[in-house]
Design a protein around this motif. Sequence first.
Motif, PDB file in Angstrom:
ATOM      1  N   LEU A   1      42.911 -22.688  20.509  1.00  0.00           N
ATOM      2  CA  LEU A   1      41.633 -21.681  19.778  1.00  0.00           C
ATOM      3  C   LEU A   1      42.711 -20.233  19.948  1.00  0.00           C
ATOM      4  O   LEU A   1      42.654 -19.452  18.960  1.00  0.00           O
ATOM      5  N   GLN A   2      43.158 -20.064  21.255  1.00  0.00           N
ATOM      6  CA  GLN A   2      43.955 -18.771  21.302  1.00  0.00           C
ATOM      7  C   GLN A   2      45.269 -18.728  20.496  1.00  0.00           C
ATOM      8  O   GLN A   2      45.464 -17.713  19.713  1.00  0.00           O
ATOM      9  N   ASN A   3      45.817 -19.820  20.402  1.00  0.00           N
ATOM     10  CA  ASN A   3      47.056 -19.884  19.339  1.00  0.00           C
ATOM     11  C   ASN A   3      46.634 -19.747  17.908  1.00  0.00           C
ATOM     12  O   ASN A   3      47.128 -18.974  17.212  1.00  0.00           O
ATOM     13  N   THR A   4      45.657 -20.417  17.657  1.00  0.00           N
ATOM     14  CA  THR A   4      44.819 -20.276  16.271  1.00  0.00           C
ATOM     15  C   THR A   4      44.449 -18.886  15.833  1.00  0.00           C
ATOM     16  O   THR A   4      44.909 -18.435  14.840  1.00  0.00           O
ATOM     17  N   LEU A   5      43.687 -18.270  16.910  1.00  0.00           N
ATOM     18  CA  LEU A   5      43.396 -16.749  16.720  1.00  0.00           C
ATOM     19  C   LEU A   5      44.629 -15.813  16.515  1.00  0.00           C
ATOM     20  O   LEU A   5      44.650 -14.856  15.704  1.00  0.00           O
ATOM     21  N   LYS A   6      45.820 -16.191  17.326  1.00  0.00           N
ATOM     22  CA  LYS A   6      47.000 -15.447  17.083  1.00  0.00           C
ATOM     23  C   LYS A   6      47.643 -15.417  15.869  1.00  0.00           C
ATOM     24  O   LYS A   6      47.725 -14.410  15.313  1.00  0.00           O
ATOM     25  N   TYR A   7      47.735 -16.374  15.524  1.00  0.00           N
ATOM     26  CA  TYR A   7      48.313 -16.880  14.113  1.00  0.00           C
ATOM     27  C   TYR A   7      47.493 -16.463  12.965  1.00  0.00           C
ATOM     28  O   TYR A   7      47.759 -15.773  11.991  1.00  0.00           O
ATOM     29  N   LEU A   8      46.138 -16.457  13.047  1.00  0.00           N
ATOM     30  CA  LEU A   8      45.283 -16.048  12.238  1.00  0.00           C
ATOM     31  C   LEU A   8      45.253 -14.435  12.138  1.00  0.00           C
ATOM     32  O   LEU A   8      45.221 -13.610  11.020  1.00  0.00           O
ATOM     33  N   SER A   9      45.225 -13.956  13.349  1.00  0.00           N
ATOM     34  CA  SER A   9      45.522 -12.542  13.449  1.00  0.00           C
ATOM     35  C   SER A   9      46.693 -11.813  12.753  1.00  0.00           C
ATOM     36  O   SER A   9      46.761 -10.859  11.903  1.00  0.00           O
ATOM     37  N   ILE A  10      47.993 -12.601  12.903  1.00  0.00           N
ATOM     38  CA  ILE A  10      49.264 -12.112  12.461  1.00  0.00           C
ATOM     39  C   ILE A  10      49.034 -12.028  10.945  1.00  0.00           C
ATOM     40  O   ILE A  10      49.725 -11.444  10.192  1.00  0.00           O
ATOM     41  N   ALA A  11      48.597 -13.238  10.336  1.00  0.00           N
ATOM     42  CA  ALA A  11      48.240 -13.376   8.968  1.00  0.00           C
ATOM     43  C   ALA A  11      47.817 -12.492   8.252  1.00  0.00           C
ATOM     44  O   ALA A  11      47.910 -11.998   7.253  1.00  0.00           O
ATOM     45  N   ILE A  12      46.412 -12.183   9.084  1.00  0.00           N
ATOM     46  CA  ILE A  12      45.724 -11.233   8.269  1.00  0.00           C
ATOM     47  C   ILE A  12      46.222  -9.602   8.488  1.00  0.00           C
ATOM     48  O   ILE A  12      46.314  -8.968   7.407  1.00  0.00           O
ATOM     49  N   THR A  13      46.975  -9.515   9.397  1.00  0.00           N
ATOM     50  CA  THR A  13      47.691  -8.483   9.517  1.00  0.00           C
ATOM     51  C   THR A  13      48.701  -8.216   8.527  1.00  0.00           C
ATOM     52  O   THR A  13      48.944  -7.297   7.752  1.00  0.00           O
ATOM     53  N   ILE A  14      49.553  -9.343   8.260  1.00  0.00           N
ATOM     54  CA  ILE A  14      50.561  -9.380   7.174  1.00  0.00           C
ATOM     55  C   ILE A  14      49.828  -9.219   5.837  1.00  0.00           C
ATOM     56  O   ILE A  14      50.244  -8.331   5.036  1.00  0.00           O
ATOM     57  N   LEU A  15      48.899  -9.915   5.671  1.00  0.00           N
ATOM     58  CA  LEU A  15      47.996  -9.742   4.497  1.00  0.00           C
ATOM     59  C   LEU A  15      47.457  -8.128   4.165  1.00  0.00           C
ATOM     60  O   LEU A  15      47.788  -7.711   3.187  1.00  0.00           O
ATOM     61  N   LEU A  16      47.140  -7.268   5.079  1.00  0.00           N
ATOM     62  CA  LEU A  16      46.423  -6.059   5.086  1.00  0.00           C
ATOM     63  C   LEU A  16      47.672  -5.216   4.764  1.00  0.00           C
ATOM     64  O   LEU A  16      47.663  -4.323   4.031  1.00  0.00           O
ATOM     65  N   ILE A  17      48.998  -5.406   5.349  1.00  0.00           N
ATOM     66  CA  ILE A  17      50.160  -4.671   5.102  1.00  0.00           C
ATOM     67  C   ILE A  17      50.523  -4.873   3.706  1.00  0.00           C
ATOM     68  O   ILE A  17      50.873  -3.916   3.124  1.00  0.00           O
ATOM     69  N   ALA A  18      50.489  -5.962   3.109  1.00  0.00           N
ATOM     70  CA  ALA A  18      51.036  -6.286   1.994  1.00  0.00           C
ATOM     71  C   ALA A  18      50.034  -5.662   1.070  1.00  0.00           C
ATOM     72  O   ALA A  18      50.409  -4.881   0.037  1.00  0.00           O
ATOM     73  N   GLY A  19      48.637  -5.866   1.327  1.00  0.00           N
ATOM     74  CA  GLY A  19      47.539  -5.165   0.508  1.00  0.00           C
ATOM     75  C   GLY A  19      47.954  -3.751   0.075  1.00  0.00           C
ATOM     76  O   GLY A  19      47.750  -2.966  -0.729  1.00  0.00           O
ATOM     77  N   GLY A  20      47.957  -3.135   1.682  1.00  0.00           N
ATOM     78  CA  GLY A  20      48.199  -1.750   1.643  1.00  0.00           C
ATOM     79  C   GLY A  20      49.634  -1.132   0.895  1.00  0.00           C
ATOM     80  O   GLY A  20      49.260  -0.224   0.055  1.00  0.00           O
ATOM     81  N   LEU A  21      50.430  -1.652   1.031  1.00  0.00           N
ATOM     82  CA  LEU A  21      51.736  -1.568   0.163  1.00  0.00           C
ATOM     83  C   LEU A  21      51.675  -1.614  -1.250  1.00  0.00           C
ATOM     84  O   LEU A  21      52.088  -0.791  -2.180  1.00  0.00           O
ATOM     85  N   TYR A  22      50.924  -2.656  -1.471  1.00  0.00           N
ATOM     86  CA  TYR A  22      50.692  -3.041  -3.131  1.00  0.00           C
ATOM     87  C   TYR A  22      49.526  -1.854  -3.741  1.00  0.00           C
ATOM     88  O   TYR A  22      50.113  -1.188  -4.671  1.00  0.00           O
ATOM     89  N   PHE A  23      48.655  -1.385  -3.111  1.00  0.00           N
ATOM     90  CA  PHE A  23      47.874  -0.075  -3.523  1.00  0.00           C
ATOM     91  C   PHE A  23      48.558   0.961  -3.364  1.00  0.00           C
ATOM     92  O   PHE A  23      48.364   1.894  -4.063  1.00  0.00           O
ATOM     93  N   GLN A  24      49.253   1.077  -2.359  1.00  0.00           N
ATOM     94  CA  GLN A  24      50.193   2.567  -2.203  1.00  0.00           C
ATOM     95  C   GLN A  24      51.054   2.541  -3.252  1.00  0.00           C
ATOM     96  O   GLN A  24      51.114   3.525  -3.572  1.00  0.00           O
ATOM     97  N   THR A  25      51.625   1.442  -3.786  1.00  0.00           N
ATOM     98  CA  THR A  25      52.551   1.594  -4.846  1.00  0.00           C
ATOM     99  C   THR A  25      51.810   1.937  -6.162  1.00  0.00           C
ATOM    100  O   THR A  25      52.252   2.846  -6.998  1.00  0.00           O
ATOM    101  N   GLN A  26      50.725   1.305  -6.298  1.00  0.00           N
ATOM    102  CA  GLN A  26      49.893   1.474  -7.394  1.00  0.00           C
ATOM    103  C   GLN A  26      49.393   2.969  -7.585  1.00  0.00           C
ATOM    104  O   GLN A  26      49.388   3.752  -8.476  1.00  0.00           O
ATOM    105  N   LEU A  27      49.019   3.523  -6.513  1.00  0.00           N
ATOM    106  CA  LEU A  27      48.616   4.766  -6.311  1.00  0.00           C
ATOM    107  C   LEU A  27      49.740   5.896  -6.679  1.00  0.00           C
ATOM    108  O   LEU A  27      49.636   6.781  -7.162  1.00  0.00           O
ATOM    109  N   TYR A  28      50.834   5.385  -6.166  1.00  0.00           N
ATOM    110  CA  TYR A  28      52.128   6.416  -6.231  1.00  0.00           C
ATOM    111  C   TYR A  28      52.368   6.449  -7.941  1.00  0.00           C
ATOM    112  O   TYR A  28      52.656   7.446  -8.348  1.00  0.00           O
ATOM    113  N   GLY A  29      52.185   5.125  -8.529  1.00  0.00           N
ATOM    114  CA  GLY A  29      52.638   5.132  -9.814  1.00  0.00           C
ATOM    115  C   GLY A  29      51.476   6.154 -10.851  1.00  0.00           C
ATOM    116  O   GLY A  29      51.583   6.775 -11.544  1.00  0.00           O
ATOM    117  N   VAL A  30      50.206   5.907 -10.376  1.00  0.00           N
ATOM    118  CA  VAL A  30      49.125   6.800 -10.926  1.00  0.00           C
ATOM    119  C   VAL A  30      49.576   8.173 -10.715  1.00  0.00           C
ATOM    120  O   VAL A  30      49.252   9.080 -11.722  1.00  0.00           O
TER     121      VAL A  30
END
Length: 486
Positions: free
Chosen positions: A322-351
């Motif tokens: 369970l701890q390993n699953t939560l760890k990998y899930l946390s890493i995946a969510i963090t990467i997803l949030l960073i990717a989403g932040g970079l994407y929206f930041q790029t869109q905001l920069y363009g606008v």
Amino acid sequence: MGSQNYLAIYISRDSATAVCADSQDKTGRILGSFSVAVEQQEQEPLQALAALVARGCNDRQWVVSEVAVALDCAMFMQHNVHSEFSDVRQITNTARFDTEEALATDITDLAVAFQVNSTNQNGSELTVFTAKHKILSDIILSLQSNNIDPASIEPDVTCLSRFVCRKFSSGESGADGTLFGLLSGHSGYLIAPPLSASAESRREPVVRTFLVGPKQDRGQLLAREMLVTTALAGSGERVTRLKLFDSADSLDYDRIGARLGIEASRLDMAAADGIETGIVADHTDPVGFAIACGGVLAHFEKTGTLNFRNDFMPYQGKRLRLQNTLKYLSIAITILLIAGGLYFQTQLYGVNKFRSRLNKCLARDYAAVMRTKEPPRISYSSSLRAEVRRIKSTQMPQDPKGDRSILGQLATVLQAFNKCAAQTNLNIDSVSVSEKSITIRGDTSSKNNTLLFMDTIRKSGLDVQKESGGTKAGRDTFSITAVLIR
């Protein structure tokens, strides 16, 4: 073989039997089994057995989700202990103290597991099993070093009794007095299935283990141990039938039955319900196979088990997974949030970049239209709309008399001039318009024409507050100050 299977391992000093069951089949269908053994002079037999078991599982491509271990009776001790409590929670909290009192010795280095055989108003009768910490530690660490982490370690006799009660015993076997006896190469087991009656009746099978020497008379040893087992089962229960299995096939069933005065017959292990032909390997001890099968059945019955690991080195596999699953899930969510932040930041920069270019163009056009170099204090659209409204109100007043703006007042004065200019020979020198008043200077051809001009001014909605006049070059001059009538 599937992605989720159950594995049970019966471990003795120099041999092990492994059985794998399909987790998707609720009946506990056996997929396969094998046995391994090491030489008695092996310096670390448990480590060698664990390595052989792991190799056998890999060779058969068994992918297991949970592992159970059945401990050979030579590695633990069995005791009968009385508890003053009938509640399982209270019994659990006091079982170690009751056992230490019954044995009259220190059990600090022993792991304790127990089962409640019966309860009444005086308390509970327990079967307590004790195993040394060192033996359990050696087994657990040896298996873990080979990527096998057992969730439970049970006495072999409890696994065997589970197998017998599931595969051979009917619901009334205890009531009809059937006693099962099984002899392996070095151990003996006696099992009396439980009763199905009131709360004071036995709820668990009475079990007993004993060691069998290579030169002992198995029939005589079995008869002696059977008398002890029937005494433990209760004086009100009479054994009327005995079913026996001997891996050495050395028992004389008629002789044993005549000696004990009960019916004795052979137990056909090959006829066990649900065991397919060919599952048991030729070199596998049938009793060891039955013990391992009983360990597998614990996964499907979901009943309480006599688990030594609950008292020593508790199993952490599920928590770690369970701890390993939560760890990998946390890493995946963090990467997803960073990717989403970079994407929206790029869109905001363009606008923002587009808005910057647009603002430069608007500033240039705004300066050209409004004749100013300063950007508006408010937005371009609001500033332009305000200017449009001002121009419209100046150029097209719907009610000139009511328009108090400078241009509105000027428009009112000019309309008055147009009404009487030709008639009075009007000549205007200057017109001064402020927010509060209008000053007009000029002349007419005569005094009467000046009075007519004054009257026209008043009729146009202006109130003459000051006036002065005179004569110059034959013309009547005037200077008046007027305000727009509210």
